[in-house]
Structures are given as structure tokens and as C-alpha cells.
Design a protein around this motif. Structure first.
Motif, PDB file in Angstrom:
ATOM      1  N   ASP A   1       0.798  -1.253  -0.029  1.00 50.02           N
ATOM      2  CA  ASP A   1       0.074   0.182   0.048  1.00 50.02           C
ATOM      3  C   ASP A   1       1.018   1.218   0.232  1.00 50.02           C
ATOM      4  OD1 ASP A   1       0.805  -0.699   2.578  1.00 50.02           O
ATOM      5  OD2 ASP A   1      -0.817   0.212   3.669  1.00 50.02           O
ATOM      6  N   ILE A   2       1.723   1.330  -1.000  1.00 48.12           N
ATOM      7  CA  ILE A   2       2.529   2.618  -1.235  1.00 48.12           C
ATOM      8  C   ILE A   2       2.866   2.837  -2.579  1.00 48.12           C
ATOM      9  CG2 ILE A   2       4.726   1.039  -0.788  1.00 48.12           C
ATOM     10  CD1 ILE A   2       5.725   3.614   0.822  1.00 48.12           C
ATOM     11  N   SER A   3       2.809   3.932  -3.015  1.00 44.58           N
ATOM     12  CA  SER A   3       3.394   4.243  -4.439  1.00 44.58           C
ATOM     13  C   SER A   3       4.976   4.139  -4.504  1.00 44.58           C
ATOM     14  CB  SER A   3       2.711   5.470  -4.914  1.00 44.58           C
ATOM     15  OG  SER A   3       3.717   6.541  -4.426  1.00 44.58           O
ATOM     16  N   GLY A   4       5.291   4.294  -5.815  1.00 46.32           N
ATOM     17  CA  GLY A   4       6.789   4.330  -5.920  1.00 46.32           C
ATOM     18  C   GLY A   4       7.330   5.533  -5.628  1.00 46.32           C
ATOM     19  N   ALA A   5       6.637   6.771  -5.822  1.00 48.00           N
ATOM     20  CA  ALA A   5       6.963   8.156  -5.334  1.00 48.00           C
ATOM     21  C   ALA A   5       7.049   8.356  -3.836  1.00 48.00           C
ATOM     22  CB  ALA A   5       5.843   9.166  -6.102  1.00 48.00           C
ATOM     23  N   ARG A   6       6.233   7.489  -3.367  1.00 43.51           N
ATOM     24  CA  ARG A   6       6.084   7.503  -1.868  1.00 43.51           C
ATOM     25  C   ARG A   6       7.295   6.866  -1.279  1.00 43.51           C
ATOM     26  NH1 ARG A   6       5.700  10.678   2.741  1.00 43.51           N
ATOM     27  NH2 ARG A   6       4.956   9.042   4.353  1.00 43.51           N
ATOM     28  N   LEU A   7       7.573   5.836  -1.904  1.00 41.32           N
ATOM     29  CA  LEU A   7       8.831   4.900  -1.414  1.00 41.32           C
ATOM     30  C   LEU A   7       9.985   5.881  -1.381  1.00 41.32           C
ATOM     31  CD1 LEU A   7      10.173   2.401  -0.218  1.00 41.32           C
ATOM     32  CD2 LEU A   7       9.664   1.580  -2.701  1.00 41.32           C
ATOM     33  N   SER A   8      10.098   6.264  -2.779  1.00 39.27           N
ATOM     34  CA  SER A   8      11.443   7.193  -2.687  1.00 39.27           C
ATOM     35  C   SER A   8      11.400   8.321  -1.774  1.00 39.27           C
ATOM     36  CB  SER A   8      11.098   7.634  -4.313  1.00 39.27           C
ATOM     37  OG  SER A   8      12.401   8.451  -4.540  1.00 39.27           O
ATOM     38  N   LYS A   9      10.204   8.822  -1.672  1.00 45.06           N
ATOM     39  CA  LYS A   9      10.325  10.034  -0.880  1.00 45.06           C
ATOM     40  C   LYS A   9      10.892   9.743   0.815  1.00 45.06           C
ATOM     41  CE  LYS A   9       7.641  13.880   1.483  1.00 45.06           C
ATOM     42  NZ  LYS A   9       8.549  14.776   1.386  1.00 45.06           N
ATOM     43  N   ILE A  10      10.489   8.599   1.167  1.00 45.73           N
ATOM     44  CA  ILE A  10      10.615   8.039   2.511  1.00 45.73           C
ATOM     45  C   ILE A  10      12.268   7.763   2.525  1.00 45.73           C
ATOM     46  CG2 ILE A  10      10.583   6.002   4.156  1.00 45.73           C
ATOM     47  CD1 ILE A  10       7.239   5.988   3.155  1.00 45.73           C
ATOM     48  N   LEU A  11      12.543   6.984   1.642  1.00 44.24           N
ATOM     49  CA  LEU A  11      14.050   6.746   1.741  1.00 44.24           C
ATOM     50  C   LEU A  11      15.021   8.100   1.660  1.00 44.24           C
ATOM     51  CD1 LEU A  11      14.189   3.962  -1.246  1.00 44.24           C
ATOM     52  CD2 LEU A  11      14.930   3.517   1.230  1.00 44.24           C
ATOM     53  N   ARG A  12      14.326   8.992   0.796  1.00 42.22           N
ATOM     54  CA  ARG A  12      15.082  10.097   0.682  1.00 42.22           C
ATOM     55  C   ARG A  12      15.140  10.962   2.076  1.00 42.22           C
ATOM     56  NH1 ARG A  12      12.198  12.507  -2.626  1.00 42.22           N
ATOM     57  NH2 ARG A  12      13.198  11.457  -4.580  1.00 42.22           N
ATOM     58  N   ASP A  13      13.888  11.013   2.554  1.00 46.28           N
ATOM     59  CA  ASP A  13      13.722  11.676   3.922  1.00 46.28           C
ATOM     60  C   ASP A  13      14.245  11.298   5.035  1.00 46.28           C
ATOM     61  OD1 ASP A  13      12.716  13.742   1.987  1.00 46.28           O
ATOM     62  OD2 ASP A  13      10.555  13.582   2.505  1.00 46.28           O
ATOM     63  N   LYS A  14      13.949  10.140   5.229  1.00 45.27           N
ATOM     64  CA  LYS A  14      14.282   9.362   6.735  1.00 45.27           C
ATOM     65  C   LYS A  14      15.513   8.783   6.698  1.00 45.27           C
ATOM     66  CE  LYS A  14      12.188   5.935   9.710  1.00 45.27           C
ATOM     67  NZ  LYS A  14      10.971   5.154  10.196  1.00 45.27           N
ATOM     68  N   TYR A  15      15.773   8.184   5.385  1.00 43.46           N
ATOM     69  CA  TYR A  15      17.132   7.441   5.541  1.00 43.46           C
ATOM     70  C   TYR A  15      18.265   7.943   4.698  1.00 43.46           C
ATOM     71  CZ  TYR A  15      14.258   3.792   7.373  1.00 43.46           C
ATOM     72  OH  TYR A  15      13.434   3.022   7.872  1.00 43.46           O
ATOM     73  N   ASN A  16      18.186   9.109   4.097  1.00 43.40           N
ATOM     74  CA  ASN A  16      19.254   9.965   3.499  1.00 43.40           C
ATOM     75  C   ASN A  16      19.560   9.053   2.077  1.00 43.40           C
ATOM     76  OD1 ASN A  16      20.220  12.468   3.581  1.00 43.40           O
ATOM     77  ND2 ASN A  16      22.372  11.663   4.170  1.00 43.40           N
ATOM     78  N   ILE A  17      18.676   8.336   1.750  1.00 40.85           N
ATOM     79  CA  ILE A  17      19.010   7.539   0.375  1.00 40.85           C
ATOM     80  C   ILE A  17      18.512   8.376  -0.731  1.00 40.85           C
ATOM     81  CG2 ILE A  17      18.884   5.265  -0.766  1.00 40.85           C
ATOM     82  CD1 ILE A  17      19.117   3.887   1.864  1.00 40.85           C
ATOM     83  N   GLU A  18      18.964   8.524  -2.018  1.00 38.46           N
ATOM     84  CA  GLU A  18      18.397   9.192  -3.181  1.00 38.46           C
ATOM     85  C   GLU A  18      18.202   8.335  -4.418  1.00 38.46           C
ATOM     86  OE1 GLU A  18      16.421  11.836  -4.702  1.00 38.46           O
ATOM     87  OE2 GLU A  18      17.683  12.787  -3.230  1.00 38.46           O
TER      88      GLU A  18
END
Length: 453
Positions: free
Chosen positions: A308-325
Motif C-alpha cells: 500500500d505505497i506508491s513508487g513516489a512515496r517509497l522514494s520520498k521515505i528513502l530520501r527523507d528518513k534514510y538519506n538515500i536518493e
């Protein structure tokens, strides 16, 4: 003298006494020449200490006979080509030159529908009649996978007057098409510069194969290579590279290519460790997110087809929470690009992030994503009098611009094509989900250019 004859006369053993990246360390003369920063440290311009022009002893990319010729010979040895050209304008300039070298104006050409925008641009500039070959399609995640031999053979049988075939292999998502054909074959292997090196699958073979060194190897952005395997096209490739590529090639970039060759030739240990890290990562088991299969295991495609998550949302979590781009995000998946530059610690951190995110998700089956309909044949043209049209009212009209998700720069709408209702719906769904959708006019998300009626 023909270009081919010129290269055959080069004494590469004499040239190899010194490499470009070594010689650039010896700059000691005052530069009463370009560029204007004069290598003056006061300006704090990173890279300026080796940023020169074609001065005595440093060869010329457009007529190489010394240390640049040496680098191109090293590339040829690495990729086992008949001739390799170092590129400093990315794979794009190689694609343009390859299409012009193989096709005459007005020819028919067969291209895979998932080709990069640069292929379409080359066809437009050369005024070619495009016939599409349709690769297989992942309808859940919404991307093309590989082009089958049978699918291409079917198109060729109906269009045996075509001048050439252009395919993309590997794709942005790491899928490899093993294609053979009697027609001249141009392969956009922009994402495959690492293939054939040490532990990775075989490098694709065609008449001309173009790869971006900077995408998957340790090289600066814009560094690429055109590998010519059919000697008939060496002179034409050189001719059009001289037209399309900058006449002021960057020595900073060419130095990077020289260093990259050194790493490939002398640091097998780095590739061994990198391949081991990739194999270990492939053992990752997630409950909701899915690590998709790729023939090129360097590409990490993480799908949310069962979450229950979109690719864009998954990308944002990796970027904002884990500092992964991540490299890119689409509706139901993301792409993470790896290279020999990634450490074991980086892979472990990514694995930790995915495990933690996955633990917060629940099951949700993604709906199929219908691929936009494709005209079987088209000649691309852009007018100077495009009409601004609301996107919802564009159905049935003729497009006057490209529309594409960036990355990966594969056109969704092509100039001179009829805009279908399904295509408009697809573009709207991408925009709504946060995918970066671009048009040449920059009128999206509200409008698109159509041809005046």
C-alpha cells in the motif's frame, strides 16, 4: 585520408608510453590560451587544474594521434570493438551520430518503442520513417522489459526495406535483449557500460553500441563511448561525431575516462567485491515490497505491486528518513542504480531501510497499468506554430511536442502522433502520483502543444 586509414597508421605502442591522466599532472607552462580561468586557484573552480584546450602534446579528440588515441585504443580493447570513440557529450551524441552514419535521409528505420528520446530526435532530424517494434511489457509495474527475437523478426519480415534497427539493451530497469538481425543494428546500451567487464553478463553486440561510462562505471557525467563493430560505419560515425560533438571537448572529462580505463584494467578486486555485494543483496526477502528480476543484477528495481505505497512515496521515505536518493520513481516501482563505487556498508544501509519500511506496509494489489497505444508507423515532425491545448481536450488531436517521464526519458507522446484517450489518462495518473512528467513546452500538467488544425 579516410578516417579509418588515419587510425590504422597510429603506433599505439609509442603512444602508450604515457597516459592522459598521467600527462595532465605535468602541466607547467603558463596558459596564454583558453579556458579563461587560467587554472588560477583564486577562483576555486574544482577541476580547473587540469582543464585545458588542445595545446601542444595533449592531442585532439577530433583528430587523435597521441594520448587521446591511446585512451580510445584502451576502450576498444575493453569492449573488443573494431573502433571505439570516446564521447564527452554523453550517449546522446553517440546515438545521433550512429543513426546518421547508418541511415540516409528519408529512410525507414525500425526502433524499439522503449528507446530513449535521443533516438527519436535522431530520427526526426534525419527525417526517417519510424516503424515500432514492441518489447514485452510489465503491466503491473508499467514498464517495458525485453524485446524478443520473434517480435523483431516479425517486424523485419514486414519491413525488409528498413535501413537499420535500434534497440535499448539493457533497459533502465536492467532487462537485456539478446537480439540478432541481418540489418545494421544500433544498440543503446547507455546503462550497460559495465557489461562484459569481469563478472558481469556479456556486453551487447551490434553494428554500433553506445554506452554511458558515467552511468555505471567510475567516470564523470557526460563520459561515454561509441563502440563500432562493423567497419563499414567507422568513417560515417567519425564524420557525424565531428558534427554533433563539441569542438571544445573537456580534458577534465577525458581525464576521467582515462582513469576509468585504469580501474577496469587494474582493479578486478573492486569488481569482485561489488559483484559479491550485489549477490548478497539479491537474497533480501521482503514481505510486501518486491525486488524485481533483472538480467543485469546491478539494477535494483523495488516494486510496490503488493504493497500500500506508491513508487513516489517509497522514494520520498528513502530520501527523507534514510538519506538515500533513488535514481527514479514511477507509479509502482523505484530504480536504485549501483556501481563499483558502492560500499558494502551502503548496501547494508539500503537493506536496513527497506526492511524497516516494508515492516510498516500492508498488502494491496496494484491495478494493471495499460501501456499507451502506439502507432505502427510515424514520421516525427515539430511545427513552429503549436497550439496550447488543455490536456483533457487533446484527445484525438495531433501532438506537436514530446511528453516523457524524466527519468528515463522514454517518450510517452511523440510529435505528429494522434493523442489517445488512454494516453492522456496515463499521463494524468503519473502526474497525480508524483512522477516527474515533462513536455518540451513545459506546459504540463495543464496543457500540451498540438498541431494547428
Amino acid at each position: 585520408m579516410p578516417f579509418r586509414a588515419l587510425y590504422d597508421k597510429i603506433d599505439i605502442q609509442e603512444v602508450r608510453k604515457l597516459k592522459l591522466h598521467d600527462k595532465l599532472k605535468e602541466l607547467d607552462k603558463y596558459p596564454f590560451h583558453m579556458p579563461g580561468h587560467k587554472r588560477n586557484e583564486e577562483f576555486n573552480i574544482i577541476g580547473s587544474e587540469i582543464d585545458i584546450t588542445e595545446i601542444e602534446g595533449f592531442d585532439n579528440l577530433h583528430s587523435p594521434s597521441g594520448i587521446i588515441a591511446e585512451t580510445e585504443k584502451r576502450l576498444s580493447d575493453i569492449y573488443k570493438s573494431e573502433k571505439s570513440f570516446m564521447l564527452v557529450n554523453g550517449s546522446t551524441v553517440g546515438i545521433l551520430a550512429a543513426v546518421f552514419a547508418v541511415c540516409n535521409e528519408g529512410d525507414k528505420i525500425i526502433i524499439a518503442r522503449n528507446c530513449h528520446k535521443s533516438v527519436y530526435n535522431a530520427c526526426m532530424l534525419r527525417k526517417l520513417r519510424i516503424v515500432f517494434a514492441e518489447p514485452e511489457y510489465d503491466a503491473i509495474n508499467g514498464y517495458y522489459t525485453k524485446l524478443s527475437q520473434d517480435a523483431l523478426d516479425f517486424v523485419i519480415a514486414k519491413n525488409n526495406d528498413a535501413a537499420a534497427v535500434v534497440i535499448t539493451s539493457p533497459t533502465y530497469e536492467g532487462r537485456i535483449s539478446d537480439i540478432k538481425c541481418d540489418l545494421p543494428l544500433i544498440i543503446d546500451a547507455a546503462h550497460g557500460a559495465h557489461l562484459g567487464i569481469h563478472y558481469f553478463p556479456e556486453y551487447p553486440k551490434g553494428s554500433i553500441v553506445i554506452s554511458s561510462l558515467h552511468k555505471t562505471l567510475p567516470a564523470l557525467t557526460q563520459c561515454a563511448v561509441m563502440n563500432v563493430y562493423d567497419g563499414r560505419f567507422i568513417n560515417g560515425a567519425k564524420l557525424y561525431l565531428d558534427i554533433f560533438e563539441t569542438s571544445s571537448p573537456s580534458y577534465v572529462l577525458m581525464n576521467s575516462v582515462s582513469v576509468c580505463c585504469d580501474i577496469i584494467e587494474n582493479r578486478r578486486d573492486l569488481f569482485k567485491e561489488y559483484y559479491k555485494n550485489l549477490c548478497d543483496f539479491r537474497l533480501t526477502e521482503l514481505e510486501h515490497l518486491t525486488l524485481k528480476y533483472c538480467e543485469d543484477i546491478s539494477k535494483l528495481v523495488i516494486s510496490s505491486e503488493n504493497a500500500d505505497i506508491s513508487g513516489a512515496r517509497l522514494s520520498k521515505i528513502l530520501r527523507d528518513k534514510y538519506n538515500i536518493e533513488p535514481e527514479m520513481a514511477s507509479l509502482n516501482y523505484i530504480v536504485l542504480m549501483t556501481s563499483v563505487g558502492d560500499t558494502k556498508e551502503a548496501f547494508e544501509w539500503l537493506k536496513t531501510a527497506l526492511y524497516e519500511i516494508d515492516g510498516e506496509l500492508t498488502y494491496k494489489k496494484a491495478l494493471p497499468i495499460l501501456k499507451p497505444p502506439v502507432q505502427s508507423e510515424i514520421t516525427i515532425s515539430i511545427s513552429s506554430e503549436g497550439k496550447e491545448t488543455p490536456l483533457k481536450e487533446a484527445v484525438g488531436k495531433t501532438s506537436d511536442e514530446f511528453v516523457y517521464a524524466y527519468p528515463p526519458d522514454i517518450p510517452i507522446i511523440v510529435p505528429n502522433s494522434i493523442i489517445a484517450k488512454e494516453t492522456v489518462s496515463y499521463v494524468e495518473s503519473l502526474i497525480k502520483s508524483g512522477v516527474n512528467v515533462i513536455s518540451d513546452s513545459a506546459l504540463l500538467p495543464d496543457k500540451i502543444l498540438t498541431k494547428a488544425e
